[in-house]
Design an enzyme around this catalytic site. Structure first.
Site, mmCIF file in Angstrom:
data_model
loop_
_atom_site.group_PDB
_atom_site.id
_atom_site.type_symbol
_atom_site.label_atom_id
_atom_site.label_comp_id
_atom_site.label_asym_id
_atom_site.label_seq_id
_atom_site.Cartn_x
_atom_site.Cartn_y
_atom_site.Cartn_z
ATOM 1 N N ASP A 91 26.055 -21.232 -4.090
ATOM 2 C CA ASP A 91 27.036 -21.031 -5.161
ATOM 3 C C ASP A 91 27.865 -19.782 -4.848
ATOM 4 O OD1 ASP A 91 27.591 -22.000 -8.193
ATOM 5 O OD2 ASP A 91 27.858 -19.831 -8.024
ATOM 6 N N GLU A 93 30.822 -16.910 -5.205
ATOM 7 C CA GLU A 93 31.733 -16.227 -6.117
ATOM 8 C C GLU A 93 32.908 -15.748 -5.277
ATOM 9 O OE1 GLU A 93 31.365 -16.433 -9.303
ATOM 10 O OE2 GLU A 93 29.372 -17.326 -9.088
ATOM 11 N N ASP A 190 32.952 -25.477 -4.032
ATOM 12 C CA ASP A 190 32.446 -24.536 -3.028
ATOM 13 C C ASP A 190 32.682 -25.025 -1.598
ATOM 14 O OD1 ASP A 190 30.444 -22.515 -4.714
ATOM 15 O OD2 ASP A 190 30.578 -24.524 -5.572
ATOM 16 N N HIS A 248 27.849 -16.876 -13.706
ATOM 17 C CA HIS A 248 28.826 -16.495 -12.679
ATOM 18 C C HIS A 248 28.327 -15.403 -11.746
ATOM 19 C CE1 HIS A 248 31.731 -19.183 -14.443
ATOM 20 N NE2 HIS A 248 31.628 -18.574 -15.609
ATOM 21 N N ASP A 253 23.164 -18.213 -10.429
ATOM 22 C CA ASP A 253 23.563 -19.616 -10.546
ATOM 23 C C ASP A 253 22.722 -20.492 -9.616
ATOM 24 O OD1 ASP A 253 25.436 -18.994 -12.442
ATOM 25 O OD2 ASP A 253 27.188 -19.252 -11.150
#
Length: 278
Positions: A91, A93, A190, A248, A253
């Site tokens: 995941d 960011e 992603d 987030h 996550d």
């Protein structure tokens, strides 16, 4: 099958009638690979004469259970086997703002290696990444992700992080052709948009293992019959799970994704690739 019995010993003892029987004596903490646990119990019990098996079979079970063998066996037998040896939960960011900045750049790169038999986390890769096009994080980005400027300043570039991912994959045995693994993401962004888009911008190749994945939202909708509009929050709510950590946060996550996968697997769901070939 060769069974190592270095930590177990067999000795002859006599019962009340003077007949010899075999007793299992524990002399140390036995260590077996998890996939050999069921065979271990069967093999040990096979050494016991029929008249003794009833009494000593329970001893074998207790000895195995005393070293968490029972728990491991339960974990592996409580849901059907998956199609993959490992799930790689990912995941990202990325840099962001309102209105959105372009190009976005990955600033957090976490991966959890999830065992496909036990659905437990076995290894973690986690790095922060230095953005180069927009090196200064916006207040919006920090508020959303919890990532502050000091967490990315001086960190490796995306190219360097991708090299370290490959090293980690090799160390974990994930590049072995006989080992089946697949990435899992919450959505297609992603690996369909973010990573290939930034790699194209920087002129970097995308490794083949990033080109197939499972979209957890799709998997959840197949299993539960409803689409999780709000992503992880809806999936946790639908499964009566407590949300882990901070929304987030990439690594948090990933932990939520892993927990949701484990819960669905225990309900009998078999995960399949959802991405289409590039």
């Amino acid at each position: 099958m060769y069974l190592c019995m270095s930590n177990l010993s067999l000795s002859s003892v006599s019962d009340a009638s003077g007949c010899s029987m075999i007793a299992l004596l524990h002399t140390g903490a036995a260590k077996f690979p998890q996939n050999l646990i069921p065979r271990a119990r069967q093999a040990v019990c096979s050494l016991l004469p029929a008249g003794v098996l009833k009494g000593y079979g329970s001893i074998v079970s207790r000895k195995l259970a005393s070293h968490s063998f029972g728990a491991s066996m339960a974990a592996m037998s409580s849901f059907p086997p998956q199609r993959y040896h490992y799930f790689l939960v990912l995941d990202f960011e990325a840099t962001c703002d309102k209105p959105q900045i372009h190009p976005q750049e990955i600033i957090e790169f976490p991966i959890l290696k999830l065992n496909g038999r036990t659905m437990e986390i076995e290894s973690t890769f986690h790095m922060y990444v230095q953005p180069v096009v927009h090196p200064q994080l916006t207040p919006f980005c920090t508020e959303l992700t919890g990532i502050i400027q000091g967490m990315v300043d001086g960190q490796p570039s995306l190219q360097q992080v991708l090299e370290r991912v490959d090293e980690w994959m090799a160390k974990e045995g994930l590049l072995d052709p006989s080992v089946k693994s697949i990435f899992v993401t919450c959505g297609d962004w992603d690996l369909k948009v973010m990573l290939p888009g930034q790699c194209q911008y920087l002129g970097l190749p995308v490794a083949d293992y990033f080109k197939q994945w499972i979209n957890l939202k799709k998997a959840y909708s197949f299993a539960m019959g409803s689409w999780p509009k709000n992503g992880l929050l809806d999936m946790n709510k639908g499964l009566n799970l407590q949300h882990i950590g901070r929304p987030h946060s990439g690594i948090d996550d990933c932990k939520n994704i892993a927990n949701i996968m484990k819960t669905l697997a225990h309900r009998g769901f078999i995960f399949k690739q959802t991405s289409k070939p590039f």
